[in-house]
Design an enzyme around this catalytic site. Structure first.
Site, PDB file in Angstrom:
ATOM      1  N   ASN A  12      -9.242   4.855   4.443  1.00 49.92           N
ATOM      2  CA  ASN A  12      -8.623   4.677   5.759  1.00 49.92           C
ATOM      3  C   ASN A  12      -7.113   4.594   5.536  1.00 49.92           C
ATOM      4  O   ASN A  12      -6.605   3.554   5.116  1.00 49.92           O
ATOM      5  CB  ASN A  12      -9.150   3.383   6.405  1.00 49.92           C
ATOM      6  CG  ASN A  12      -8.446   3.064   7.709  1.00 49.92           C
ATOM      7  OD1 ASN A  12      -7.709   3.907   8.255  1.00 49.92           O
ATOM      8  ND2 ASN A  12      -8.649   1.861   8.222  1.00 49.92           N
ATOM      9  N   LYS A  14      -4.821   4.574   7.691  1.00 51.76           N
ATOM     10  CA  LYS A  14      -4.131   3.900   8.803  1.00 51.76           C
ATOM     11  C   LYS A  14      -2.920   4.734   9.239  1.00 51.76           C
ATOM     12  O   LYS A  14      -2.999   5.959   9.206  1.00 51.76           O
ATOM     13  CB  LYS A  14      -3.739   2.479   8.410  1.00 51.76           C
ATOM     14  CG  LYS A  14      -4.925   1.708   7.818  1.00 51.76           C
ATOM     15  CD  LYS A  14      -4.664   0.249   7.663  1.00 51.76           C
ATOM     16  CE  LYS A  14      -5.840  -0.392   6.954  1.00 51.76           C
ATOM     17  NZ  LYS A  14      -5.766  -1.829   6.904  1.00 51.76           N
ATOM     18  N   HIS A 104     -12.583  -0.884  14.171  1.00 47.18           N
ATOM     19  CA  HIS A 104     -11.823  -1.525  13.091  1.00 47.18           C
ATOM     20  C   HIS A 104     -11.150  -2.783  13.657  1.00 47.18           C
ATOM     21  O   HIS A 104     -10.701  -2.797  14.808  1.00 47.18           O
ATOM     22  CB  HIS A 104     -10.775  -0.548  12.542  1.00 47.18           C
ATOM     23  CG  HIS A 104     -10.144  -1.023  11.276  1.00 47.18           C
ATOM     24  ND1 HIS A 104      -9.146  -1.967  11.268  1.00 47.18           N
ATOM     25  CD2 HIS A 104     -10.378  -0.712   9.982  1.00 47.18           C
ATOM     26  CE1 HIS A 104      -8.796  -2.206  10.011  1.00 47.18           C
ATOM     27  NE2 HIS A 104      -9.535  -1.460   9.213  1.00 47.18           N
ATOM     28  N   GLU A 106      -8.299  -3.953  13.288  1.00 48.25           N
ATOM     29  CA  GLU A 106      -6.930  -3.737  13.796  1.00 48.25           C
ATOM     30  C   GLU A 106      -6.983  -3.179  15.221  1.00 48.25           C
ATOM     31  O   GLU A 106      -6.130  -3.487  16.049  1.00 48.25           O
ATOM     32  CB  GLU A 106      -6.155  -2.813  12.844  1.00 48.25           C
ATOM     33  CG  GLU A 106      -5.741  -3.567  11.585  1.00 48.25           C
ATOM     34  CD  GLU A 106      -5.553  -2.718  10.356  1.00 48.25           C
ATOM     35  OE1 GLU A 106      -5.401  -1.487  10.459  1.00 48.25           O
ATOM     36  OE2 GLU A 106      -5.573  -3.301   9.244  1.00 48.25           O
ATOM     37  N   GLU A 176     -16.245  -5.794   7.095  1.00 44.84           N
ATOM     38  CA  GLU A 176     -14.849  -6.008   6.732  1.00 44.84           C
ATOM     39  C   GLU A 176     -14.393  -7.379   7.231  1.00 44.84           C
ATOM     40  O   GLU A 176     -13.953  -7.497   8.385  1.00 44.84           O
ATOM     41  CB  GLU A 176     -13.984  -4.922   7.371  1.00 44.84           C
ATOM     42  CG  GLU A 176     -14.317  -3.524   6.920  1.00 44.84           C
ATOM     43  CD  GLU A 176     -13.076  -2.662   6.896  1.00 44.84           C
ATOM     44  OE1 GLU A 176     -12.773  -2.124   5.841  1.00 44.84           O
ATOM     45  OE2 GLU A 176     -12.389  -2.573   7.932  1.00 44.84           O
ATOM     46  N   GLY A 182      -6.150  -6.168   3.720  1.00 38.92           N
ATOM     47  CA  GLY A 182      -4.724  -6.037   3.432  1.00 38.92           C
ATOM     48  C   GLY A 182      -4.086  -7.320   2.926  1.00 38.92           C
ATOM     49  O   GLY A 182      -2.863  -7.436   2.887  1.00 38.92           O
ATOM     50  N   SER A 222      -9.428  -5.340   0.760  1.00 34.90           N
ATOM     51  CA  SER A 222      -8.694  -5.431  -0.509  1.00 34.90           C
ATOM     52  C   SER A 222      -9.481  -4.886  -1.705  1.00 34.90           C
ATOM     53  O   SER A 222      -9.398  -5.422  -2.811  1.00 34.90           O
ATOM     54  CB  SER A 222      -8.232  -6.868  -0.765  1.00 34.90           C
ATOM     55  OG  SER A 222      -7.361  -7.284   0.276  1.00 34.90           O
TER      56      SER A 222
HETATM   57  C1  PEP Z   1      -9.272  -1.506   6.020  1.00 35.78           C
HETATM   58  O1  PEP Z   1      -8.292  -1.528   6.726  1.00 35.78           O
HETATM   59  O2  PEP Z   1     -10.316  -0.968   6.426  1.00 35.78           O
HETATM   60  C2  PEP Z   1      -9.162  -2.149   4.713  1.00 35.78           C
HETATM   61  C3  PEP Z   1     -10.265  -2.495   4.110  1.00 35.78           C
HETATM   62  O3  PEP Z   1      -7.909  -2.355   4.229  1.00 35.78           O
HETATM   63  P1  PEP Z   1      -7.509  -2.923   2.766  1.00 35.78           P
HETATM   64  O4  PEP Z   1      -8.346  -2.166   1.766  1.00 35.78           O
HETATM   65  O5  PEP Z   1      -6.055  -2.630   2.635  1.00 35.78           O
HETATM   66  O6  PEP Z   1      -7.833  -4.371   2.753  1.00 35.78           O
END
Ligand code: PEP
Length: 265
Positions: A12, A14, A104, A106, A176, A182, A222
Site C-alpha cells: 500500500n 498510500k 483502511h 486512514e 491492521e 506507521g 509496521s
Molecule cells: C498500512 O497502512 O496498511 C500499513 C500497514 O502501514 P505500515 O506498514 O507503514 O505500518
C-alpha cells in the site's frame, strides 16, 4: 511450512512516489524478481502493488505480462455519473486491476468513512470483479481495555450484509491494529494469529465454511523484512499488507524473499 491458501504480500503505497520513482521501482522489481516476469512461471506467493489512483495505468504498463497484481487504494461507492473527483470500481477494473483496498483505518479516521460507505464500496468491487481487501483493526485505547476482539467482530458484523453472497476466493481481510500502523510498534505474532483465527471463524460462522477456508487473512502494521516471517509463519496469517516498507523495491524484494525462504522449510 506449507500455507493452505495462496499467500499474498500487498504493498500500500498510500500517497507516495512519483512517476520517475515508480519507473525505477518497477525496473528494480524486474531485476530482483525475475520469476514474476516470466509468463510460464507460477510464483508461490502473490504480489500486489496498490499505487495512488493516478498511477494505476503506469504501474499496469510497467508490470505488464508479469505475475505482479495491481490494485487501487480506493473505489467510489457510486457506479458512475456526476461525482466529481471519484473513480469507479469499473474504471479500476478497466485498467486491469484485480484488487482494491477498502476500509483502511486512514480512510475511516481521516476521511470519516462510515461502515455503510465501506459496504457500498465492497459492493462496487464485487460488481466489477475486484477482490476487496477489507481492513479492520482496533485503536490503542480499545486494545488497552482488552476489547480488541469485540471491536473487530463489530466491524465485521457491520459488513455482513455486503459479504453474505460471496463465493470462495473473492475476499481478503487485513487485520491492521491502528496503533501499529506507521508507528514502528508491532502486534506480536501471537496477537496477529489470534485475530486472524477469529476473523476466519467469523467468516465460517457468518458467511460460509467454504469462504472461511479460502479467505486470505493478512496482518498489517509496521511489517518489514526483519519481522515479516514471524507473521507469515502463523497458520491463519496468509501474508501482509505493507505500508512504509513497501515504498522501497529493495525492501519489498527482501520481504518476499524472506517469505519464499520460509515456504521452503
Ligand atoms: C498500512 O497502512 O496498511 C500499513 C500497514 O502501514 P505500515 O506498514 O507503514 O505500518
Amino acid at each position: 511450512m506449507m500455507h493452505e491458501r495462496r499467500p499474498l504480500l500487498a504493498a500500500n503505497w498510500k500517497q507516495n512516489l512519483l512517476w520517475h520513482d515508480i519507473e525505477s521501482y518497477c525496473e528494480d522489481l524486474r531485476a530482483g524478481l525475475p520469476d514474476y516476469f516470466v509468463e510460464d512461471s507460477e510464483p508461490a506467493i502473490d504480489l500486489l502493488i496498490c499505487p495512488p489512483l493516478c498511477y494505476l495505468g503506469l504501474v499496469g504498463a510497467l508490470l505488464e505480462d508479469s505475475h505482479v497484481y495491481s490494485g487501487s487504494q480506493l473505489v467510489s461507492m457510486e457506479g458512475g455519473g456526476a461525482f466529481t473527483g471519484e473513480v469507479s470500481a469499473q474504471m479500476v477494473a478497466d485498467l486491469g486491476c484485480d484488487y482494491t483496498i477498502i476500509g483502511h483505518s486512514e480512510r475511516r479516521n481521516l476521511f470519516g468513512e462510515t461502515e455503510e460507505q465501506i459496504g457500498r464500496r465492497i459492493q462496487q468491487a464485487f460488481d466489477h470483479d475486484l477482490v476487496p481487501i477489507l481492513c479492520v483493526g482496533e485503536d490503542l485505547e480499545t486494545r488497552r481495555a482488552g476489547r480488541e476482539q469485540s471491536f473487530v467482530l463489530r466491524q465485521l458484523d457491520a459488513q455482513l450484509q455486503y459479504l453474505g453472497d460471496i463465493d470462495a476466493g473473492e475476499l481478503v481481510v487485513a487485520y491492521e491494529p491502528i496503533w501499529a500502523i506507521g508507528t514502528g510498534e508491532n502486534a506480536s505474532a501471537e496477537d496477529a494469529q489470534q485475530m486472524a483465527r477469529l476473523i476466519r471463524e467469523w467468516v465460517g460462522s457468518k458467511v460460509s465454511s467454504k469462504v472461511s477456508e479460502s479467505v486470505q487473512v493478512l496482518y498489517g502494521g509496521s511489517v518489514k523484512a526483519g519481522n515479516i516471517v514471524e507473521y507469515f509463519s502463523q497458520p491463519d496469517v496468509d501474508g501482509a499488507l505493507i505500508g512504509g516498507a513497501s515504498l522501497s523495491s529493495e525492501s519489498m524484494i527482501a520481504m518476499l524473499q524472506a517469505c519464499l525462504a520460509q515456504l521452503r522449510i
